[in-house]
Design a protein around this motif. Sequence first.
Motif, PDB file in Angstrom:
ATOM      1  N   ASP A  51      13.153  -5.923   7.079  1.00 49.99           N
ATOM      2  CA  ASP A  51      13.438  -5.206   5.850  1.00 49.99           C
ATOM      3  C   ASP A  51      12.767  -6.212   4.657  1.00 49.99           C
ATOM      4  OD1 ASP A  51      14.819  -3.502   6.656  1.00 49.99           O
ATOM      5  OD2 ASP A  51      16.773  -4.199   6.505  1.00 49.99           O
ATOM      6  N   LEU A  52      12.674  -7.517   4.838  1.00 51.58           N
ATOM      7  CA  LEU A  52      12.048  -8.543   3.980  1.00 51.58           C
ATOM      8  C   LEU A  52      10.592  -8.196   3.745  1.00 51.58           C
ATOM      9  CD1 LEU A  52      13.366 -11.989   4.764  1.00 51.58           C
ATOM     10  CD2 LEU A  52      13.793 -10.646   2.864  1.00 51.58           C
ATOM     11  N   VAL A  53       9.910  -7.571   4.965  1.00 49.51           N
ATOM     12  CA  VAL A  53       8.675  -7.088   4.716  1.00 49.51           C
ATOM     13  C   VAL A  53       8.442  -6.121   3.818  1.00 49.51           C
ATOM     14  CG1 VAL A  53       6.437  -6.452   5.952  1.00 49.51           C
ATOM     15  CG2 VAL A  53       8.098  -8.032   7.162  1.00 49.51           C
ATOM     16  N   TRP A  54       9.271  -5.086   3.651  1.00 52.02           N
ATOM     17  CA  TRP A  54       9.238  -3.918   2.676  1.00 52.02           C
ATOM     18  C   TRP A  54       9.553  -4.519   1.244  1.00 52.02           C
ATOM     19  CZ3 TRP A  54       7.070   0.410   4.249  1.00 52.02           C
ATOM     20  CH2 TRP A  54       7.124   0.397   5.541  1.00 52.02           C
ATOM     21  N   ASP A  55      10.676  -5.304   1.247  1.00 54.00           N
ATOM     22  CA  ASP A  55      10.756  -6.172  -0.131  1.00 54.00           C
ATOM     23  C   ASP A  55       9.676  -6.980  -0.474  1.00 54.00           C
ATOM     24  OD1 ASP A  55      13.313  -5.046   0.238  1.00 54.00           O
ATOM     25  OD2 ASP A  55      14.293  -6.842   0.966  1.00 54.00           O
ATOM     26  N   ALA A  56       9.002  -7.520   0.177  1.00 53.07           N
ATOM     27  CA  ALA A  56       7.831  -8.631   0.038  1.00 53.07           C
ATOM     28  C   ALA A  56       6.644  -7.501  -0.465  1.00 53.07           C
ATOM     29  CB  ALA A  56       7.341  -9.127   1.012  1.00 53.07           C
ATOM     30  N   ALA A  57       6.390  -6.357  -0.024  1.00 57.49           N
ATOM     31  CA  ALA A  57       5.379  -5.465  -0.519  1.00 57.49           C
ATOM     32  C   ALA A  57       5.441  -5.086  -1.668  1.00 57.49           C
ATOM     33  CB  ALA A  57       5.249  -4.420   0.485  1.00 57.49           C
ATOM     34  N   ILE A  58       6.923  -4.550  -2.221  1.00 59.75           N
ATOM     35  CA  ILE A  58       7.366  -4.046  -3.267  1.00 59.75           C
ATOM     36  C   ILE A  58       6.800  -5.281  -4.418  1.00 59.75           C
ATOM     37  CG2 ILE A  58       9.312  -3.389  -4.839  1.00 59.75           C
ATOM     38  CD1 ILE A  58      10.603  -2.204  -2.545  1.00 59.75           C
ATOM     39  N   VAL A  59       6.844  -6.291  -4.315  1.00 60.68           N
ATOM     40  CA  VAL A  59       6.643  -7.248  -5.392  1.00 60.68           C
ATOM     41  C   VAL A  59       5.219  -7.719  -5.060  1.00 60.68           C
ATOM     42  CG1 VAL A  59       9.058  -8.107  -5.608  1.00 60.68           C
ATOM     43  CG2 VAL A  59       7.528  -9.353  -4.147  1.00 60.68           C
ATOM     44  N   ALA A  60       4.584  -7.753  -4.138  1.00 63.59           N
ATOM     45  CA  ALA A  60       3.391  -8.427  -3.742  1.00 63.59           C
ATOM     46  C   ALA A  60       2.200  -7.344  -4.291  1.00 63.59           C
ATOM     47  CB  ALA A  60       3.213  -8.884  -2.245  1.00 63.59           C
ATOM     48  N   ILE A  61       2.450  -6.182  -4.298  1.00 61.12           N
ATOM     49  CA  ILE A  61       1.411  -5.323  -4.148  1.00 61.12           C
ATOM     50  C   ILE A  61       1.116  -5.244  -5.713  1.00 61.12           C
ATOM     51  CG2 ILE A  61       0.533  -2.670  -4.275  1.00 61.12           C
ATOM     52  CD1 ILE A  61       2.079  -2.694  -1.486  1.00 61.12           C
ATOM     53  N   PRO A  62       1.961  -4.870  -6.657  1.00 62.32           N
ATOM     54  CA  PRO A  62       1.668  -4.952  -8.195  1.00 62.32           C
ATOM     55  C   PRO A  62       1.367  -6.160  -8.610  1.00 62.32           C
ATOM     56  CG  PRO A  62       4.222  -4.757  -7.673  1.00 62.32           C
ATOM     57  CD  PRO A  62       3.472  -4.471  -6.418  1.00 62.32           C
ATOM     58  N   ALA A  63       1.974  -7.182  -8.076  1.00 57.86           N
ATOM     59  CA  ALA A  63       1.541  -8.425  -8.541  1.00 57.86           C
ATOM     60  C   ALA A  63       0.331  -8.666  -8.045  1.00 57.86           C
ATOM     61  CB  ALA A  63       2.547  -9.689  -7.900  1.00 57.86           C
ATOM     62  N   GLY A  64      -0.218  -8.565  -6.984  1.00 56.66           N
ATOM     63  CA  GLY A  64      -1.649  -8.712  -6.606  1.00 56.66           C
ATOM     64  C   GLY A  64      -2.601  -7.837  -7.254  1.00 56.66           C
ATOM     65  N   ILE A  65      -2.453  -6.804  -7.624  1.00 59.57           N
ATOM     66  CA  ILE A  65      -3.247  -5.688  -8.680  1.00 59.57           C
ATOM     67  C   ILE A  65      -3.282  -6.391  -9.954  1.00 59.57           C
ATOM     68  CG2 ILE A  65      -3.393  -3.621  -9.672  1.00 59.57           C
ATOM     69  CD1 ILE A  65      -2.018  -2.223  -7.204  1.00 59.57           C
ATOM     70  N   ILE A  66      -2.409  -6.756 -10.402  1.00 61.20           N
ATOM     71  CA  ILE A  66      -2.206  -7.426 -11.658  1.00 61.20           C
ATOM     72  C   ILE A  66      -3.128  -8.971 -11.781  1.00 61.20           C
ATOM     73  CG2 ILE A  66      -0.897  -8.691 -13.836  1.00 61.20           C
ATOM     74  CD1 ILE A  66       1.274  -6.640 -13.036  1.00 61.20           C
ATOM     75  N   GLY A  67      -2.825  -9.772 -10.564  1.00 61.06           N
ATOM     76  CA  GLY A  67      -3.376 -11.033 -10.591  1.00 61.06           C
ATOM     77  C   GLY A  67      -4.819 -10.818 -10.284  1.00 61.06           C
ATOM     78  N   GLY A  68      -5.208  -9.853  -9.408  1.00 61.71           N
ATOM     79  CA  GLY A  68      -6.554  -9.636  -9.007  1.00 61.71           C
ATOM     80  C   GLY A  68      -7.359  -9.088 -10.493  1.00 61.71           C
ATOM     81  N   ARG A  69      -6.699  -8.457 -11.239  1.00 61.82           N
ATOM     82  CA  ARG A  69      -7.665  -7.682 -12.407  1.00 61.82           C
ATOM     83  C   ARG A  69      -7.568  -8.823 -13.228  1.00 61.82           C
ATOM     84  NH1 ARG A  69     -11.227  -4.299 -13.365  1.00 61.82           N
ATOM     85  NH2 ARG A  69     -11.545  -3.403 -15.534  1.00 61.82           N
ATOM     86  N   LEU A  70      -6.490  -9.631 -13.535  1.00 67.62           N
ATOM     87  CA  LEU A  70      -6.548 -11.192 -14.641  1.00 67.62           C
ATOM     88  C   LEU A  70      -7.712 -12.012 -14.082  1.00 67.62           C
ATOM     89  CD1 LEU A  70      -2.974 -11.745 -15.162  1.00 67.62           C
ATOM     90  CD2 LEU A  70      -4.340 -10.908 -16.775  1.00 67.62           C
TER      91      LEU A  70
END
Length: 305
Positions: A51-70
């Motif tokens: 379940d922690l993997v799903w929780d991590a995906a919820i925060v990592a995916i948008p953060a990754g997109i924002i970080g990658g774009r920044l």
Amino acid sequence: MILANIPSPPQGVWHIGTVPIRAYSLCIITGIIVALWLTLRRYKAKGGDPDLVWDAAIVAIPAGIIGGRLYHVITDYDKYFGPGRDPWQAFNVSAGGLGILGAVALGTAAVWALFRYRGVPLAPFADAAAPTVILAQAIGRLGNWFNQELYGRPTDVPWALDIYYRVDDAGRYAPLTGRSTGEVVASVHPTFLYEMIWNLAAFAFLLWAERRFRLGHGRVFALYLATYALGRFFVELMRADAANLILGLRVNTWVSGVLFIVALIVFLRLPRGQESPREVDPRERAGGELGGERERALDGTVGKR
């Protein structure tokens, strides 16, 4: 006749009615799905809570997109700010431009905050995710092929990539959203392909090294950073697209070089050996037990109470 050069796709965007289907986005999404599936299996095998993997995906995916774009906008700021530029294009992620180094940095920070809040060590999860992340990067690099971007200098090697002239329905030049006219404007080094091959090789290397040397405590993740940075350093030296320079070298070249050195030092200083299931998820639950039935199953004591 033997096909000498690698052709670019005739287009990178299709439409279903008025809805654009972008190959770049599909490659990124496919990479995320594959990485998520493999991380679930790997983290569970270590004794972690899926379940922690799903929780991590919820925060990592948008953060990754924002970080990658920044990262992309900061390192290529002159494309978006200044005379004749449209600053709003900095938000146009669908047009391409995600810096993987920024995505990994902010994505990791977001997952670290989540795991700290949950009271779970980050290192075992980072080790489980590391090989899957670089595999996702390899899949995502196909998007650069469809976008005709991130290529190298002109060359006449047999595997050169042909870049086509693309136009929209009105006949205007549209390199990302248009269709090929068949005219080859350049034959270049396919550096996106070089990086993709390197990433696939790194994926296999990380899996082998983890098993061969029983890596744990974050060492797989550190080795991932060092391996990726090493390949990216040399790929950056071959690229010819416009980029900001520091002392004659691209910004990404410097960042990759520094990241390689730091990651290698961290790898050498981290503890050796692998974590036990109790170290992977030390959270205590009712009665002082760790994970209830899941923990007893890991200990082989189900049905022996």
